[in-house]
Write a protein that holds these residues in place. Structure first.
Motif, PDB file in Angstrom:
ATOM      1  N   ALA A   1       0.853  -1.182   0.000  1.00  0.00           N
ATOM      2  CA  ALA A   1       0.000   0.000   0.000  1.00  0.00           C
ATOM      3  C   ALA A   1       0.889   1.232   0.000  1.00  0.00           C
ATOM      4  O   ALA A   1       1.844   1.305   0.776  1.00  0.00           O
ATOM      5  N   THR A   2       0.578   2.169  -0.884  1.00  0.00           N
ATOM      6  CA  THR A   2       1.372   3.393  -0.980  1.00  0.00           C
ATOM      7  C   THR A   2       0.458   4.569  -1.273  1.00  0.00           C
ATOM      8  O   THR A   2      -0.679   4.404  -1.697  1.00  0.00           O
ATOM      9  N   ASN A   3       1.011   5.768  -1.104  1.00  0.00           N
ATOM     10  CA  ASN A   3       0.297   6.924  -1.623  1.00  0.00           C
ATOM     11  C   ASN A   3       0.469   6.913  -3.138  1.00  0.00           C
ATOM     12  O   ASN A   3       1.320   6.203  -3.680  1.00  0.00           O
ATOM     13  N   ALA A   4      -0.355   7.663  -3.846  1.00  0.00           N
ATOM     14  CA  ALA A   4      -0.332   7.635  -5.312  1.00  0.00           C
ATOM     15  C   ALA A   4       0.989   8.147  -5.878  1.00  0.00           C
ATOM     16  O   ALA A   4       1.464   7.647  -6.894  1.00  0.00           O
ATOM     17  N   GLY A   5       1.591   9.119  -5.220  1.00  0.00           N
ATOM     18  CA  GLY A   5       2.827   9.708  -5.721  1.00  0.00           C
ATOM     19  C   GLY A   5       4.015   8.764  -5.743  1.00  0.00           C
ATOM     20  O   GLY A   5       4.896   8.891  -6.586  1.00  0.00           O
ATOM     21  N   LEU A   6       4.051   7.820  -4.828  1.00  0.00           N
ATOM     22  CA  LEU A   6       5.176   6.880  -4.746  1.00  0.00           C
ATOM     23  C   LEU A   6       4.867   5.504  -5.306  1.00  0.00           C
ATOM     24  O   LEU A   6       5.741   4.639  -5.327  1.00  0.00           O
ATOM     25  N   ALA A   7       3.655   5.294  -5.776  1.00  0.00           N
ATOM     26  CA  ALA A   7       3.230   3.959  -6.189  1.00  0.00           C
ATOM     27  C   ALA A   7       4.156   3.335  -7.226  1.00  0.00           C
ATOM     28  O   ALA A   7       4.632   2.210  -7.044  1.00  0.00           O
ATOM     29  N   ALA A   8       4.445   4.034  -8.292  1.00  0.00           N
ATOM     30  CA  ALA A   8       5.276   3.469  -9.361  1.00  0.00           C
ATOM     31  C   ALA A   8       6.702   3.226  -8.889  1.00  0.00           C
ATOM     32  O   ALA A   8       7.296   2.183  -9.185  1.00  0.00           O
ATOM     33  N   GLU A   9       7.261   4.153  -8.129  1.00  0.00           N
ATOM     34  CA  GLU A   9       8.642   4.009  -7.662  1.00  0.00           C
ATOM     35  C   GLU A   9       8.798   2.834  -6.706  1.00  0.00           C
ATOM     36  O   GLU A   9       9.736   2.045  -6.822  1.00  0.00           O
ATOM     37  N   VAL A  10       7.881   2.693  -5.773  1.00  0.00           N
ATOM     38  CA  VAL A  10       7.947   1.599  -4.806  1.00  0.00           C
ATOM     39  C   VAL A  10       7.847   0.251  -5.513  1.00  0.00           C
ATOM     40  O   VAL A  10       8.635  -0.659  -5.270  1.00  0.00           O
ATOM     41  N   ARG A  11       6.917   0.141  -6.428  1.00  0.00           N
ATOM     42  CA  ARG A  11       6.744  -1.122  -7.127  1.00  0.00           C
ATOM     43  C   ARG A  11       7.919  -1.413  -8.060  1.00  0.00           C
ATOM     44  O   ARG A  11       8.283  -2.574  -8.260  1.00  0.00           O
ATOM     45  N   ALA A  12       8.555  -0.376  -8.590  1.00  0.00           N
ATOM     46  CA  ALA A  12       9.753  -0.581  -9.415  1.00  0.00           C
ATOM     47  C   ALA A  12      10.912  -1.089  -8.567  1.00  0.00           C
ATOM     48  O   ALA A  12      11.671  -1.977  -8.994  1.00  0.00           O
ATOM     49  N   VAL A  13      11.061  -0.575  -7.365  1.00  0.00           N
ATOM     50  CA  VAL A  13      12.114  -1.066  -6.457  1.00  0.00           C
ATOM     51  C   VAL A  13      11.873  -2.521  -6.124  1.00  0.00           C
ATOM     52  O   VAL A  13      12.796  -3.339  -6.147  1.00  0.00           O
ATOM     53  N   LEU A  14      10.637  -2.879  -5.819  1.00  0.00           N
ATOM     54  CA  LEU A  14      10.319  -4.267  -5.503  1.00  0.00           C
ATOM     55  C   LEU A  14      10.544  -5.172  -6.712  1.00  0.00           C
ATOM     56  O   LEU A  14      11.085  -6.268  -6.582  1.00  0.00           O
ATOM     57  N   ALA A  15      10.143  -4.726  -7.887  1.00  0.00           N
ATOM     58  CA  ALA A  15      10.311  -5.531  -9.099  1.00  0.00           C
ATOM     59  C   ALA A  15      11.793  -5.733  -9.439  1.00  0.00           C
ATOM     60  O   ALA A  15      12.163  -6.775  -9.966  1.00  0.00           O
ATOM     61  N   ALA A  16      12.619  -4.779  -9.132  1.00  0.00           N
ATOM     62  CA  ALA A  16      14.051  -4.872  -9.425  1.00  0.00           C
ATOM     63  C   ALA A  16      14.742  -5.953  -8.602  1.00  0.00           C
ATOM     64  O   ALA A  16      15.831  -6.400  -8.945  1.00  0.00           O
ATOM     65  N   GLN A  17      14.105  -6.396  -7.533  1.00  0.00           N
ATOM     66  CA  GLN A  17      14.712  -7.415  -6.657  1.00  0.00           C
ATOM     67  C   GLN A  17      14.407  -8.823  -7.118  1.00  0.00           C
ATOM     68  O   GLN A  17      14.921  -9.778  -6.569  1.00  0.00           O
ATOM     69  N   ARG A  18      13.590  -8.989  -8.139  1.00  0.00           N
ATOM     70  CA  ARG A  18      13.228 -10.332  -8.628  1.00  0.00           C
ATOM     71  C   ARG A  18      14.356 -10.929  -9.410  1.00  0.00           C
ATOM     72  O   ARG A  18      15.133 -10.380 -10.053  1.00  0.00           O
TER      73      ARG A  18
END
Length: 97
Positions: A80-97
């Protein structure tokens, strides 16, 4: 604490955060919904817990997904994130795969 990939994702986000707290449970999602926190993660989440949180986060203008970025309460994990950080947070998580 989740899979090794999830643990790396949490660590990568923690490095970027100004303040990191653990074991927030429902309160952490309330903080995101009210703008007092920017991100709340759970690596393991039951649908009966997540289903109540998704509409609250989304109605508050936030983004609620599972770990892979799908907008669902039934993915077994939550981000769960605010709208402003949504893409960045999910990109950080995706980069760890």
């Amino acid at each position: 604490m989740g899979s090794a990939v999830q643990q790396r994702g949490v660590a990568a986000l923690a490095e970027r955060g100004g303040l990191v707290r653990t074991w927030g449970d429902c309160y952490g999602y309330l903080l995101v919904a009210t703008g007092r926190a920017e991100v709340m993660l759970d690596t393991v989440m039951a649908p009966w817990d997540a289903a109540a949180l998704q509409p609250i986060i989304e109605e508050a203008g936030g983004v609620f997904t599972d770990w892979s970025g799908r907008p669902t309460a039934f993915g077994g994990s939550t981000v769960a994130t605010n709208a402003g950080l949504a893409a960045e947070v999910r990109a950080v998580l995706a980069a760890q795969r």
